[in-house]
Design a protein around this motif. Sequence first.
Motif, PDB file in Angstrom:
ATOM      1  N   MET A 200       0.948  -1.184  -0.012  1.00 40.32           N
ATOM      2  CA  MET A 200       0.018  -0.147  -0.082  1.00 40.32           C
ATOM      3  C   MET A 200       0.843   1.191  -0.070  1.00 40.32           C
ATOM      4  O   MET A 200       1.947   1.279   0.630  1.00 40.32           O
ATOM      5  CB  MET A 200      -0.905  -0.026   1.278  1.00 40.32           C
ATOM      6  N   ASP A 201       0.510   2.437  -0.735  1.00 38.31           N
ATOM      7  CA  ASP A 201       1.057   3.648  -0.678  1.00 38.31           C
ATOM      8  C   ASP A 201       0.709   4.309   0.506  1.00 38.31           C
ATOM      9  O   ASP A 201      -0.635   4.696   1.031  1.00 38.31           O
ATOM     10  CB  ASP A 201       0.536   4.499  -1.952  1.00 38.31           C
ATOM     11  N   GLY A 202       1.892   4.580   1.336  1.00 40.99           N
ATOM     12  CA  GLY A 202       1.468   5.010   2.855  1.00 40.99           C
ATOM     13  C   GLY A 202       1.464   6.474   2.816  1.00 40.99           C
ATOM     14  O   GLY A 202       1.618   7.229   2.005  1.00 40.99           O
ATOM     15  N   SER A 203       0.997   7.112   4.036  1.00 40.73           N
ATOM     16  CA  SER A 203       0.929   8.428   4.251  1.00 40.73           C
ATOM     17  C   SER A 203       2.299   8.895   4.854  1.00 40.73           C
ATOM     18  O   SER A 203       3.070   8.073   5.305  1.00 40.73           O
ATOM     19  CB  SER A 203      -0.104   8.750   5.147  1.00 40.73           C
ATOM     20  N   PRO A 204       2.568  10.280   4.898  1.00 43.19           N
ATOM     21  CA  PRO A 204       3.770  10.633   5.875  1.00 43.19           C
ATOM     22  C   PRO A 204       3.853  10.195   7.203  1.00 43.19           C
ATOM     23  O   PRO A 204       4.906  10.112   7.806  1.00 43.19           O
ATOM     24  CB  PRO A 204       3.663  11.962   5.779  1.00 43.19           C
ATOM     25  N   THR A 205       2.780  10.032   7.869  1.00 45.78           N
ATOM     26  CA  THR A 205       2.527   9.395   9.288  1.00 45.78           C
ATOM     27  C   THR A 205       2.412   8.045   9.378  1.00 45.78           C
ATOM     28  O   THR A 205       2.220   7.171   8.253  1.00 45.78           O
ATOM     29  CB  THR A 205       1.262  10.082  10.059  1.00 45.78           C
ATOM     30  N   TYR A 206       3.059   7.304  10.385  1.00 45.89           N
ATOM     31  CA  TYR A 206       3.151   5.994  10.790  1.00 45.89           C
ATOM     32  C   TYR A 206       1.605   5.415  10.735  1.00 45.89           C
ATOM     33  O   TYR A 206       0.823   6.020  11.257  1.00 45.89           O
ATOM     34  CB  TYR A 206       3.693   5.807  12.110  1.00 45.89           C
ATOM     35  N   SER A 207       1.733   4.503  10.223  1.00 44.21           N
ATOM     36  CA  SER A 207       0.223   3.821   9.839  1.00 44.21           C
ATOM     37  C   SER A 207       0.225   1.971  10.041  1.00 44.21           C
ATOM     38  O   SER A 207       0.676   1.578   9.251  1.00 44.21           O
ATOM     39  CB  SER A 207      -0.295   3.942   8.307  1.00 44.21           C
ATOM     40  N   PRO A 208       0.223   1.743  11.440  1.00 44.01           N
ATOM     41  CA  PRO A 208       0.274   0.436  11.856  1.00 44.01           C
ATOM     42  C   PRO A 208      -0.727  -0.508  10.983  1.00 44.01           C
ATOM     43  O   PRO A 208      -0.387  -1.599  10.602  1.00 44.01           O
ATOM     44  CB  PRO A 208       0.341   0.352  13.257  1.00 44.01           C
ATOM     45  N   ASP A 209      -1.793  -0.001  10.917  1.00 43.42           N
ATOM     46  CA  ASP A 209      -2.924  -0.581  10.079  1.00 43.42           C
ATOM     47  C   ASP A 209      -2.563  -0.892   8.831  1.00 43.42           C
ATOM     48  O   ASP A 209      -2.755  -2.101   8.227  1.00 43.42           O
ATOM     49  CB  ASP A 209      -4.302   0.022  10.300  1.00 43.42           C
ATOM     50  N   ALA A 210      -1.950  -0.030   8.146  1.00 44.04           N
ATOM     51  CA  ALA A 210      -1.666  -0.223   6.634  1.00 44.04           C
ATOM     52  C   ALA A 210      -0.554  -1.141   6.596  1.00 44.04           C
ATOM     53  O   ALA A 210      -0.746  -2.240   5.735  1.00 44.04           O
ATOM     54  CB  ALA A 210      -1.016   0.941   6.089  1.00 44.04           C
ATOM     55  N   PHE A 211       0.486  -1.253   7.441  1.00 45.14           N
ATOM     56  CA  PHE A 211       1.564  -2.156   7.407  1.00 45.14           C
ATOM     57  C   PHE A 211       0.702  -3.746   7.829  1.00 45.14           C
ATOM     58  O   PHE A 211       1.231  -4.606   7.398  1.00 45.14           O
ATOM     59  CB  PHE A 211       2.697  -1.928   8.428  1.00 45.14           C
ATOM     60  N   ALA A 212      -0.014  -3.769   8.772  1.00 45.16           N
ATOM     61  CA  ALA A 212      -0.642  -5.029   9.051  1.00 45.16           C
ATOM     62  C   ALA A 212      -1.521  -5.417   7.935  1.00 45.16           C
ATOM     63  O   ALA A 212      -1.455  -6.881   7.618  1.00 45.16           O
ATOM     64  CB  ALA A 212      -1.629  -4.515  10.145  1.00 45.16           C
ATOM     65  N   ASN A 213      -2.146  -4.590   7.211  1.00 46.42           N
ATOM     66  CA  ASN A 213      -2.912  -5.212   6.015  1.00 46.42           C
ATOM     67  C   ASN A 213      -1.670  -5.611   5.032  1.00 46.42           C
ATOM     68  O   ASN A 213      -2.172  -7.018   4.281  1.00 46.42           O
ATOM     69  CB  ASN A 213      -3.463  -4.008   5.048  1.00 46.42           C
TER      70      ASN A 213
ATOM     71  N   LEU B  97       8.292  -6.644  13.170  1.00 41.18           N
ATOM     72  CA  LEU B  97       8.522  -8.028  13.274  1.00 41.18           C
ATOM     73  C   LEU B  97       7.133  -8.755  14.067  1.00 41.18           C
ATOM     74  O   LEU B  97       6.979  -9.709  13.669  1.00 41.18           O
ATOM     75  CB  LEU B  97       9.837  -8.221  13.895  1.00 41.18           C
ATOM     76  N   ALA B  98       6.992  -8.081  14.946  1.00 42.46           N
ATOM     77  CA  ALA B  98       5.907  -8.681  15.882  1.00 42.46           C
ATOM     78  C   ALA B  98       4.442  -8.557  15.106  1.00 42.46           C
ATOM     79  O   ALA B  98       3.545  -9.398  15.225  1.00 42.46           O
ATOM     80  CB  ALA B  98       5.717  -7.767  17.101  1.00 42.46           C
ATOM     81  N   ILE B  99       4.323  -7.697  14.388  1.00 42.77           N
ATOM     82  CA  ILE B  99       3.050  -7.240  13.474  1.00 42.77           C
ATOM     83  C   ILE B  99       3.121  -8.570  12.378  1.00 42.77           C
ATOM     84  O   ILE B  99       2.051  -9.154  12.141  1.00 42.77           O
ATOM     85  CB  ILE B  99       2.854  -6.092  12.740  1.00 42.77           C
ATOM     86  N   ALA B 100       4.094  -8.753  11.719  1.00 41.51           N
ATOM     87  CA  ALA B 100       4.407  -9.949  10.748  1.00 41.51           C
ATOM     88  C   ALA B 100       4.147 -11.166  11.255  1.00 41.51           C
ATOM     89  O   ALA B 100       3.155 -11.892  10.702  1.00 41.51           O
ATOM     90  CB  ALA B 100       5.731  -9.703   9.947  1.00 41.51           C
TER      91      ALA B 100
END
Length: 338
Positions: A114-127, A161-164
């Motif tokens: 996913m194309d992220g935003s300038p702010t940290y997005s844990p949900d996007a990385f989780a997806n 690593l924990a999210i993955a």
Amino acid sequence: HDEGAVILTTAIYIASPEGRTGRNAFAYSLVSRLHSSGKTTVVFRPIARRHDPLGTALSHAANPSGSETAYSRGVCPCHWRDDPDASRGDVVSAYHGLLDGPAGKPDVVVIVGMDGSPTYSPDAFANDCAIASDLHANLVLAICGRHRDARELRDSVDVCLAIADRYGTDIADVAVTGCDGSRAKELTDALSDLDVPTQAIPSVEFDSEDESTWATATEKCAASITDHDLEALLSHSPLPTVTPYAFQSDLVIRAAAQHKRIVLPEGMEGRILAAADYLLRRNIVDITLIGERDEILAKAHDMGLSSIESATVVSLSDPRHRDAMVERLCQLRAHKGM
């Protein structure tokens, strides 16, 4: 490839927990490197807009002479937001459609998340982690070290690593972007005890819509990806996870190949209509619904279902169908005295 040879495709999924990380420059450099090494490479964007400049740039790197066959995408971001569960199934189906396309199976699929935003997005990385698990892909974490010290970088990587792990995948490689000068060693040393290959990627200007930046990005990043790193990434085996969406996609692919007709007697039941709409929209099977057409279409409209109109609707009040169904039911129940 030799005729008759079995092609085993390696999937590499590049994801980042934030925007503006240098991920795109790294992805372009990796695709260019794979192409120059003789690997048949295609690009997949699971969630991307129809106008996808990054996909265009990456597909050019994958196959400069035929980029239109080297790229595919799954769903639009708006579809993902509206119905993430159905979208995950659609992403898996689109991915397998790319692998089974007319060009044959590639050696490598580079998947850019996913194309992220300038702010940290844990949900996007989780997806991205969830989709990587669905696609059985080697996950590469692209994370920026430009504005982090060594401790902050290590803490951020540990979170990723924990999210993955939570989503049934592991990180096969870490690309630390924005590593310039002496900071490259400082940052990579912070990750040295992890059992994961790590690259220090320098800061580089890369614009998906400006071809003049593409070659420069490749030159600056290529030296950071050694032959050993590339071989390790290609030979890595992801966790043997079969997610529900991967299992569902396998069933859908097999059903679509046979393209049967399904008769659903409870035509006014909401869950039945939603399932029928899903199957019809993807042209998996033909559907016959039992009920009154006007009532069924009105209910489907209220539910926001757009594909029910293509179903065959059989009314129980129509004597032609009613008499035939009664006769057939009596045949099937004759052994019970009907």
